[in-house]
Design a protein around this motif. Structure first.
Motif, PDB file in Angstrom:
ATOM      1  N   SER A  39     -94.045 -87.688 -48.526  1.00 14.62           N
ATOM      2  CA  SER A  39     -93.865 -88.994 -47.905  1.00 14.62           C
ATOM      3  C   SER A  39     -95.123 -89.840 -48.036  1.00 14.62           C
ATOM      4  O   SER A  39     -96.225 -89.327 -48.211  1.00 14.62           O
ATOM      5  CB  SER A  39     -93.503 -88.834 -46.420  1.00 14.62           C
ATOM      6  N   LYS A  40     -94.922 -91.141 -47.953  1.00 15.90           N
ATOM      7  CA  LYS A  40     -96.023 -92.096 -47.944  1.00 15.90           C
ATOM      8  C   LYS A  40     -95.682 -93.174 -46.931  1.00 15.90           C
ATOM      9  O   LYS A  40     -94.555 -93.263 -46.443  1.00 15.90           O
ATOM     10  CB  LYS A  40     -96.260 -92.691 -49.332  1.00 15.90           C
ATOM     11  N   TRP A  41     -96.698 -93.965 -46.596  1.00 17.32           N
ATOM     12  CA  TRP A  41     -96.443 -95.075 -45.688  1.00 17.32           C
ATOM     13  C   TRP A  41     -95.501 -96.064 -46.364  1.00 17.32           C
ATOM     14  O   TRP A  41     -95.594 -96.310 -47.564  1.00 17.32           O
ATOM     15  CB  TRP A  41     -97.737 -95.792 -45.339  1.00 17.32           C
ATOM     16  N   MET A  42     -94.631 -96.633 -45.589  1.00 14.84           N
ATOM     17  CA  MET A  42     -93.730 -97.667 -46.093  1.00 14.84           C
ATOM     18  C   MET A  42     -94.450 -99.010 -45.991  1.00 14.84           C
ATOM     19  O   MET A  42     -94.876 -99.414 -44.907  1.00 14.84           O
ATOM     20  CB  MET A  42     -92.445 -97.682 -45.280  1.00 14.84           C
ATOM     21  N   LYS A  43     -94.582 -99.678 -47.116  1.00 17.09           N
ATOM     22  CA  LYS A  43     -95.326-100.938 -47.186  1.00 17.09           C
ATOM     23  C   LYS A  43     -94.864-101.946 -46.125  1.00 17.09           C
ATOM     24  O   LYS A  43     -95.674-102.600 -45.482  1.00 17.09           O
ATOM     25  CB  LYS A  43     -95.172-101.536 -48.587  1.00 17.09           C
ATOM     26  N   GLU A  44     -93.572-102.018 -45.931  1.00 15.75           N
ATOM     27  CA  GLU A  44     -93.015-103.029 -45.027  1.00 15.75           C
ATOM     28  C   GLU A  44     -93.351-102.806 -43.555  1.00 15.75           C
ATOM     29  O   GLU A  44     -93.257-103.741 -42.761  1.00 15.75           O
ATOM     30  CB  GLU A  44     -91.482-103.089 -45.179  1.00 15.75           C
ATOM     31  N   VAL A  45     -93.729-101.597 -43.168  1.00 16.71           N
ATOM     32  CA  VAL A  45     -94.042-101.343 -41.757  1.00 16.71           C
ATOM     33  C   VAL A  45     -95.483-100.892 -41.532  1.00 16.71           C
ATOM     34  O   VAL A  45     -95.845-100.529 -40.415  1.00 16.71           O
ATOM     35  CB  VAL A  45     -93.055-100.326 -41.115  1.00 16.71           C
ATOM     36  N   THR A  46     -96.301-100.911 -42.584  1.00 16.03           N
ATOM     37  CA  THR A  46     -97.723-100.596 -42.424  1.00 16.03           C
ATOM     38  C   THR A  46     -98.375-101.753 -41.680  1.00 16.03           C
ATOM     39  O   THR A  46     -98.171-102.915 -42.048  1.00 16.03           O
ATOM     40  CB  THR A  46     -98.390-100.384 -43.804  1.00 16.03           C
ATOM     41  N   PRO A  47     -99.150-101.489 -40.642  1.00 17.01           N
ATOM     42  CA  PRO A  47     -99.751-102.571 -39.858  1.00 17.01           C
ATOM     43  C   PRO A  47    -100.627-103.495 -40.711  1.00 17.01           C
ATOM     44  O   PRO A  47    -101.356-103.037 -41.595  1.00 17.01           O
ATOM     45  CB  PRO A  47    -100.613-101.843 -38.828  1.00 17.01           C
ATOM     46  N   GLU A  48    -100.525-104.782 -40.424  1.00 22.75           N
ATOM     47  CA  GLU A  48    -101.400-105.757 -41.081  1.00 22.75           C
ATOM     48  C   GLU A  48    -102.772-105.687 -40.422  1.00 22.75           C
ATOM     49  O   GLU A  48    -102.880-105.488 -39.220  1.00 22.75           O
ATOM     50  CB  GLU A  48    -100.843-107.167 -40.938  1.00 22.75           C
ATOM     51  N   THR A  49    -103.810-105.877 -41.241  1.00 18.09           N
ATOM     52  CA  THR A  49    -105.174-105.806 -40.721  1.00 18.09           C
ATOM     53  C   THR A  49    -105.947-107.081 -41.010  1.00 18.09           C
ATOM     54  O   THR A  49    -105.582-107.868 -41.880  1.00 18.09           O
ATOM     55  CB  THR A  49    -105.946-104.625 -41.357  1.00 18.09           C
ATOM     56  N   GLU A  50    -107.024-107.231 -40.255  1.00 15.22           N
ATOM     57  CA  GLU A  50    -107.997-108.272 -40.548  1.00 15.22           C
ATOM     58  C   GLU A  50    -108.742-107.863 -41.824  1.00 15.22           C
ATOM     59  O   GLU A  50    -108.529-106.770 -42.352  1.00 15.22           O
ATOM     60  CB  GLU A  50    -108.986-108.413 -39.384  1.00 15.22           C
ATOM     61  N   GLU A  51    -109.650-108.701 -42.291  1.00 14.48           N
ATOM     62  CA  GLU A  51    -110.462-108.373 -43.463  1.00 14.48           C
ATOM     63  C   GLU A  51    -111.294-107.118 -43.168  1.00 14.48           C
ATOM     64  O   GLU A  51    -111.942-107.028 -42.135  1.00 14.48           O
ATOM     65  CB  GLU A  51    -111.395-109.549 -43.781  1.00 14.48           C
ATOM     66  N   PRO A  52    -111.261-106.116 -44.063  1.00 14.81           N
ATOM     67  CA  PRO A  52    -112.029-104.890 -43.815  1.00 14.81           C
ATOM     68  C   PRO A  52    -113.535-105.129 -43.809  1.00 14.81           C
ATOM     69  O   PRO A  52    -114.041-105.989 -44.523  1.00 14.81           O
ATOM     70  CB  PRO A  52    -111.661-103.973 -44.980  1.00 14.81           C
ATOM     71  N   LYS A  53    -114.215-104.336 -42.993  1.00 20.35           N
ATOM     72  CA  LYS A  53    -115.677-104.356 -42.930  1.00 20.35           C
ATOM     73  C   LYS A  53    -116.171-103.050 -43.544  1.00 20.35           C
ATOM     74  O   LYS A  53    -115.678-101.969 -43.198  1.00 20.35           O
ATOM     75  CB  LYS A  53    -116.110-104.438 -41.466  1.00 20.35           C
ATOM     76  N   ILE A  54    -117.114-103.128 -44.470  1.00 13.80           N
ATOM     77  CA  ILE A  54    -117.655-101.919 -45.092  1.00 13.80           C
ATOM     78  C   ILE A  54    -118.623-101.248 -44.115  1.00 13.80           C
ATOM     79  O   ILE A  54    -119.590-101.860 -43.672  1.00 13.80           O
ATOM     80  CB  ILE A  54    -118.351-102.227 -46.424  1.00 13.80           C
ATOM     81  N   LEU A  55    -118.333 -99.994 -43.785  1.00 21.50           N
ATOM     82  CA  LEU A  55    -119.226 -99.214 -42.936  1.00 21.50           C
ATOM     83  C   LEU A  55    -120.331 -98.588 -43.772  1.00 21.50           C
ATOM     84  O   LEU A  55    -121.486 -98.528 -43.349  1.00 21.50           O
ATOM     85  CB  LEU A  55    -118.455 -98.112 -42.207  1.00 21.50           C
ATOM     86  N   GLU A  56    -119.961 -98.097 -44.958  1.00 20.31           N
ATOM     87  CA  GLU A  56    -120.925 -97.431 -45.834  1.00 20.31           C
ATOM     88  C   GLU A  56    -120.354 -97.395 -47.252  1.00 20.31           C
ATOM     89  O   GLU A  56    -119.167 -97.124 -47.438  1.00 20.31           O
ATOM     90  CB  GLU A  56    -121.166 -96.005 -45.338  1.00 20.31           C
ATOM     91  N   ALA A  57    -121.182 -97.670 -48.244  1.00 24.54           N
ATOM     92  CA  ALA A  57    -120.738 -97.618 -49.637  1.00 24.54           C
ATOM     93  C   ALA A  57    -120.529 -96.185 -50.105  1.00 24.54           C
ATOM     94  O   ALA A  57    -119.603 -95.909 -50.874  1.00 24.54           O
ATOM     95  CB  ALA A  57    -121.738 -98.330 -50.550  1.00 24.54           C
ATOM     96  N   ARG A  58    -121.370 -95.260 -49.638  1.00 19.05           N
ATOM     97  CA  ARG A  58    -121.265 -93.845 -50.014  1.00 19.05           C
ATOM     98  C   ARG A  58    -121.706 -92.971 -48.855  1.00 19.05           C
ATOM     99  O   ARG A  58    -122.695 -93.269 -48.193  1.00 19.05           O
ATOM    100  CB  ARG A  58    -122.199 -93.450 -51.127  1.00 19.05           C
TER     101      ARG A  58
END
Length: 188
Positions: A39-58
Motif C-alpha cells: 500500500s501507499k498513501w492515496m494522493k487525494e487524501v494525503t494532507p496538504e502542507t505549508e512550504e517545507p522547512k529544511i531541518l538538515e541537508a544531511r
C-alpha cells in the motif's frame, strides 16, 4: 477494499484511539508483478502542507530537532552506504525526554520496519528511497497519530496515547539521511 476509477483499489479501516475507532485510514493498494500486494498513501487524501522547512541537508551523526507544531509532515531521503545494509531510527519524543515517545526503525538488512507493529519484506529499500511521516495530535485524540510511508511502497499507522511530540531525534547506522524537512499541515 473497493475499486475506484482508473483500475485503482482502495483499502480503508479505523485506527483505534483510546479504545474506539477514531481515525479512518485510507490507502491505495499496489499489486506487483510477482503478486505481492502493498500500500501507499492515496494522493487525494494525503494532507496538504505549508512550504517545507529544511531541518538538515544531511544526517550521519545523531541529531535532535524541535517539532515546532502538533501537526506536521516529516520527510527525508535514505541513502544506503551499501545495498541491503544499514538502519535508521527516528524517535518522536515529548518535551521531558524519550519515555512515552514513539520510534520509527527501519532495518535495510532485515528488510523490516517497526512503527507500532513490524512491517516485513520491505519493497524499494535496496536503493535510495523516501520516508514520509504525518504526525497529528490534538485534544480530542488524547495522543498522537503517526502515519508513515516508506519508499512509496508500504505504509504503517499507529497511535500513542498521552503523547504530544515536542522533538525528534535521528540516529543512523550505515545510511545517510538527506533533505530532512518538516512541513506544517495546512488548517482546513
Amino acid at each position: 477494499i473497493t475499486e475506484i476509477s482508473g483500475g485503482r483499489f482502495l483499502e480503508a479501516g479505523w485506527v483505534g484511539v483510546r479504545g474506539w475507532g477514531g481515525i479512518l485510514a485510507i490507502r491505495e493498494l499496489i499489486q506487483y508483478p510477482d503478486g505481492r500486494i502493498s500500500s501507499k498513501w492515496m494522493k487525494e487524501v494525503t494532507p496538504e502542507t505549508e512550504e517545507p522547512k529544511i531541518l538538515e541537508a544531511r544526517i550521519t551523526e545523531p541529531k535532535t530537532f524541535p517539532a515546532e507544531s502538533k501537526e506536521f509532515m516529516l520527510t527525508f531521503d535514505v541513502m544506503p552506504a551499501e545495498t541491503g545494509k544499514g538502519k535508521l531510527f527516528v524517535s518522536f519524543q515529548p518535551a521531558d525526554g524519550e519515555k512515552g515517545g514513539r520510534d520509527l526503525q527501519i532495518d535495510l538488512g532485515g528488510r523490516s520496519a517497526h512503527f507500532g507493529r513490524q512491517i516485513k519484506n520491505l519493497i524499494g529499500v535496496d536503493k535510495p528511497f523516501t520516508v514520509r511521516v504525518v504526525v497529528k495530535s490534538n485534544d480530542k485524540l488524547g495522543g498522537t497519530i503517526f502515519d508513515g510511508e516508506i519508499a512509496a511502497a508500504q505504509t504503517a499507522i499507529t497511535y500513542q496515547e498521552n503523547l504530544v511530540v515536542k522533538k525528534m531525534s535521528f540516529r543512523t547506522e550505515g545510511v545517510e539521511l538527506q533533505n530532512v524537512r518538516i512541513a506544517l499541515i495546512k488548517k482546513r
